[in-house]
Design an enzyme around this catalytic site. Structure first.
Site, mmCIF file in Angstrom:
data_model
loop_
_atom_site.group_PDB
_atom_site.id
_atom_site.type_symbol
_atom_site.label_atom_id
_atom_site.label_comp_id
_atom_site.label_asym_id
_atom_site.label_seq_id
_atom_site.Cartn_x
_atom_site.Cartn_y
_atom_site.Cartn_z
ATOM 1 N N ALA A 95 0.900 -1.207 0.013
ATOM 2 C CA ALA A 95 0.073 -0.111 0.115
ATOM 3 C C ALA A 95 0.899 1.180 -0.080
ATOM 4 O O ALA A 95 1.930 1.150 0.546
ATOM 5 C CB ALA A 95 -1.013 0.065 1.319
ATOM 6 N N ARG A 96 0.583 2.137 -0.872
ATOM 7 C CA ARG A 96 1.312 3.379 -0.991
ATOM 8 C C ARG A 96 2.774 3.489 -1.186
ATOM 9 O O ARG A 96 3.512 3.949 -0.946
ATOM 10 C CB ARG A 96 1.096 4.213 0.442
ATOM 11 C CG ARG A 96 -0.159 4.786 0.724
ATOM 12 C CD ARG A 96 -0.533 5.651 -0.291
ATOM 13 N NE ARG A 96 -1.740 6.517 -0.034
ATOM 14 C CZ ARG A 96 -2.754 6.776 -1.027
ATOM 15 N NH1 ARG A 96 -2.575 6.407 -1.938
ATOM 16 N NH2 ARG A 96 -3.742 7.526 -0.600
ATOM 17 N N SER A 97 3.069 2.271 -2.118
ATOM 18 C CA SER A 97 4.430 1.989 -2.717
ATOM 19 C C SER A 97 4.849 2.876 -3.978
ATOM 20 O O SER A 97 5.955 2.844 -4.187
ATOM 21 C CB SER A 97 4.616 0.509 -3.039
ATOM 22 O OG SER A 97 3.759 0.161 -4.096
ATOM 23 N N LYS A 135 2.900 1.969 -6.702
ATOM 24 C CA LYS A 135 2.843 1.138 -7.848
ATOM 25 C C LYS A 135 1.719 1.555 -9.001
ATOM 26 O O LYS A 135 2.162 1.538 -10.218
ATOM 27 C CB LYS A 135 2.374 -0.220 -7.294
ATOM 28 C CG LYS A 135 0.905 -0.299 -6.517
ATOM 29 C CD LYS A 135 0.796 -1.521 -5.893
ATOM 30 C CE LYS A 135 -0.403 -1.624 -5.026
ATOM 31 N NZ LYS A 135 -0.513 -0.565 -3.976
ATOM 32 N N SER A 136 0.710 2.485 -8.415
ATOM 33 C CA SER A 136 -0.254 2.797 -9.475
ATOM 34 C C SER A 136 0.396 3.929 -10.198
ATOM 35 O O SER A 136 0.274 3.981 -11.498
ATOM 36 C CB SER A 136 -1.460 3.370 -8.905
ATOM 37 O OG SER A 136 -2.418 2.373 -8.229
ATOM 38 N N HIS A 178 -6.446 10.226 -7.998
ATOM 39 C CA HIS A 178 -6.142 9.001 -9.131
ATOM 40 C C HIS A 178 -6.532 9.609 -10.386
ATOM 41 O O HIS A 178 -5.979 9.372 -11.411
ATOM 42 C CB HIS A 178 -6.755 7.743 -8.794
ATOM 43 C CG HIS A 178 -6.245 6.862 -8.152
ATOM 44 N ND1 HIS A 178 -5.099 5.785 -8.749
ATOM 45 C CD2 HIS A 178 -5.667 6.753 -6.670
ATOM 46 C CE1 HIS A 178 -4.585 4.963 -7.863
ATOM 47 N NE2 HIS A 178 -5.115 5.561 -6.561
ATOM 48 N N GLU A 233 -15.646 2.328 -14.958
ATOM 49 C CA GLU A 233 -15.693 1.908 -13.486
ATOM 50 C C GLU A 233 -16.235 0.703 -13.337
ATOM 51 O O GLU A 233 -17.497 0.680 -13.529
ATOM 52 C CB GLU A 233 -16.415 3.181 -12.771
ATOM 53 C CG GLU A 233 -15.550 4.311 -12.777
ATOM 54 C CD GLU A 233 -16.161 5.584 -11.911
ATOM 55 O OE1 GLU A 233 -17.373 5.469 -11.719
ATOM 56 O OE2 GLU A 233 -15.501 6.463 -11.631
#
Length: 194
Positions: A11-13, A15-16, A51, A63
């Site tokens: 999480a919160r690395s 990656k996105s 995002h 979505e």
């Protein structure tokens, strides 16, 4: 021929952001957002907004988390970015619990799924993911899939947390096996695994 690229990390690395950066110069990207709005949750709405702001204006957004294999067969985008597999699996898991075990919607430590029920749900989720990956392979598209690496943290305290970690770990392995490339992102730094 289709190409699947897996991007994993905690999480919160980052990656996105990493996946988005790799596709930033592409014109016709379809962003598949599996984290749908959650009523009046302002923190979640802020995450969605951030995002959305990062995406180029030329990208389209879908979505959706259910029925993606059928939807994908009707599309013709050259590039997809599915963010994220973890939310897709989580959303589908609770849909399947509601469908098959409605008396267990309020999962507690004492009133949890039996081993047989857990195995059944895992099988359904693996089949859905296999169908989605097969649908991707039937296209000429490039599909980037972002997921959470659920095995690097502490062992979850709850039975539901441990069950979900096990399920998502299996799904991540399934996606990685089908992927042409795979990246692990830590502290915003990406390491190619495959």
């Amino acid at each position: 021929m289709a190409k699947i690229v897996l991007v994993t990390g905690g999480a919160r690395s980052g990656k996105s952001a990493f996946a988005e950066e790799q596709l930033a110069d592409r014109e016709r990207v379809c962003y598949i957002a599996t984290g749908l709005p959650r009523g009046e949750d302002p923190e979640w709405q802020e995450r969605i907004r951030l995002h959305q702001e990062r995406r180029p204006a030329s990208w389209t957004t879908q979505e959706q988390y259910a029925g993606l294999a059928d939807w994908l067969r009707e599309q013709s985008h050259p590039v997809y970015l599915l963010d994220c597999a973890t939310l897709l699996t989580s959303n589908r898991l609770f849909d399947l619990i509601a469908q098959h075990f409605p008396d267990k919607l309020e999962l507690t430590e004492e009133h949890f799924l039996s081993r047989q029920e857990q195995s059944f749900l895992l099988q359904l989720l693996e089949e859905e993911w296999q169908e989605l990956l097969s649908a991707i392979h039937q296209t000429d598209a490039e599909c980037w899939i972002v997921t959470d690496e659920v095995g690097l943290g502490i062992v979850p305290e709850t039975r539901l947390g441990r069950f979900f970690r096990d399920v998502q770990g299996k799904i991540n392995q399934l996606i990685a096996k089908e992927a042409s490339e795979a990246y692990l992102v830590i502290c915003g730094l990406a390491q190619q695994l495959k």
